[in-house]
Motif scaffolding. Sequence first.
Motif, short mmCIF file in Angstrom:
data_model
loop_
_atom_site.label_atom_id
_atom_site.label_comp_id
_atom_site.label_asym_id
_atom_site.label_seq_id
_atom_site.Cartn_x
_atom_site.Cartn_y
_atom_site.Cartn_z
N TRP A 100 4.56 9.91 -7.04
CA TRP A 100 3.37 10.12 -6.26
C TRP A 100 2.41 11.00 -6.53
O TRP A 100 2.90 12.17 -6.59
CB TRP A 100 3.51 9.99 -4.64
CG TRP A 100 3.84 8.49 -4.35
CD1 TRP A 100 3.81 7.24 -5.13
CD2 TRP A 100 4.31 8.01 -3.22
NE1 TRP A 100 4.50 6.13 -4.29
CE2 TRP A 100 4.85 6.74 -3.20
CE3 TRP A 100 4.81 8.74 -1.88
CZ2 TRP A 100 5.27 5.89 -2.13
CZ3 TRP A 100 5.49 8.11 -0.89
CH2 TRP A 100 5.79 6.64 -1.09
N THR B 106 -1.01 3.52 -5.05
CA THR B 106 -1.81 1.89 -5.19
C THR B 106 -3.18 2.07 -5.90
O THR B 106 -3.42 1.13 -6.68
CB THR B 106 -2.07 1.20 -3.77
OG1 THR B 106 -0.84 1.36 -3.05
CG2 THR B 106 -2.34 -0.05 -3.80
N ALA C 224 9.70 -2.15 -3.85
CA ALA C 224 9.96 -1.11 -2.85
C ALA C 224 11.28 -0.78 -2.97
O ALA C 224 12.26 -1.36 -3.42
CB ALA C 224 9.48 -1.41 -1.44
N SER D 237 5.89 3.78 3.67
CA SER D 237 5.03 2.54 3.98
C SER D 237 5.79 1.77 5.03
O SER D 237 5.15 1.17 6.08
CB SER D 237 4.89 1.36 2.97
OG SER D 237 4.25 1.85 1.84
N SER E 87 6.77 1.26 -3.30
CA SER E 87 6.50 1.67 -1.78
C SER E 87 7.95 2.27 -1.43
O SER E 87 8.89 1.79 -1.81
CB SER E 87 5.77 0.57 -0.97
OG SER E 87 4.50 0.31 -1.48
N THR F 121 0.88 -1.21 0.01
CA THR F 121 0.00 -0.10 -0.07
C THR F 121 0.99 1.39 -0.02
O THR F 121 1.88 1.45 0.73
CB THR F 121 -0.89 0.07 1.31
OG1 THR F 121 -1.30 -1.26 1.38
CG2 THR F 121 -2.14 1.06 0.89
N ASN F 122 0.44 2.32 -0.85
CA ASN F 122 1.18 3.54 -1.11
C ASN F 122 0.56 4.39 -1.60
O ASN F 122 -0.81 4.22 -2.09
CB ASN F 122 2.59 3.25 -1.73
CG ASN F 122 2.52 3.14 -3.32
OD1 ASN F 122 1.90 3.95 -3.95
ND2 ASN F 122 3.17 2.03 -3.46
#
Length: 379
Positions: free
Chosen positions: A376, A153, A353, A195, A161, A149-150
């Motif tokens: 992001w 996502t 990640a 994360s 992540s 999850t980030n």
Amino acid sequence: MRLSLGRAGRVVLGLDVRAARVADDHRRRPPVDTVSISVTRSDVKFTISQARDHISPSLVAERRVILEQTAPNIPAASPLVSLSQTTIIMSANGNATKPPTILEKIYAQRQKDVDAAKAMPGTRPEELDAYLQMGLAPTLIPLVPRLKTNPSTATASPSLSLMAEIKRASPSKGDIAPHVNPARQALLYAQAGASVISVLTEPTWFKGSLLDMRLVRQAIEPLGAARPAVLRKEFIFAEYQIAEARLHGADTVLLIVAMLTQEQLARLYTYSVGLGMEPLVEVNNAREMERALAVGAKVVGVNNRNLHDFSVDMGTTSGLVDMVRERDVLLCALSGIQGPEDVRVYKEQGVNAVLVGESLMRAADTTTFIKELLAWPNA
Ligand SMILES: O=C(O)c1ccccc1NCC(=O)[C@H](O)[C@H](O)COP(=O)(O)O
């Protein structure tokens, strides 16, 4: 020659150099050199300290004979004459070897630190076990779901992540941010979408502590189930360190394959999972990756930094991606990540990640740097 036991783990060997063999000094009481020997897993280290700053040439010759008998392969140019202290490392088979690597030095120091903690009333192993039995360790965030999850996502092209590190100093760079407030830094990381928050707890080279990690955990606790997981970034060789980590608020620990035998790795992996913490298992080459997969690691970090000589090769992670492609394993790239281009390449290769330390600690605007690094969306 006298042999006596010194402090725990050390044997002190005194060499009385006999006057009869010291041609130019036979009327005086001979000086005494001290040879201390410390034994690690693979090496024997001799440190010869002279009794005086000045030592006669014949005594030097004598000492060379003694050394040549004990360590036949010492380098010919060994500085026996000019130095008041000489250190020679020998492998178990008696050959002179290279000085210990940084990883070996850290390991040796951490063994002493752990021994001291274990002997301290209040932190003895049975006491940590009792606290664990009483259920006093705080609640956990499981690592695998958290890494999936980030902030991107839910987008069409989810990004990697982030494991964001609190790193005050390092053996390769010295001081990085010695006066950082780890709790404040962790909150910045968490609010930007990290994360995992990795906290270096090693004190001598990284200037970290368990208190740093505890404060990180306390700072992000109010974020509830959405908080990042906390990683104890440490040089772990004993269950004791994993119990400490759990009691001080870690959700996961680092296991460095290069530091451990396969039996130790399997034992520590099982112990960590038994406490609810899926560890991050660190490798640096294909052989170590095979060892990590053999114990069932689900989160594997490839360190781009060679922990023996500090060299960084960003292709180290890329070269191991295929080994986990068809497996249920999350692959993380560790070390040397400086900007969005590094991350873009890893994303294309299927890395899940990235763990970033120094460049995050030095970023002028941490939040902007993280969003640009991972591409992001703005929150
Ligand atoms: O960072 C070092 O100099 C170092 C030396 C020896 C053993 C470990 C070392 N670092 C630990 C790490 O794994 C890094 O802190 C981590 O991967 C982050 O690296 P970076 O982003 O390059 O700071």
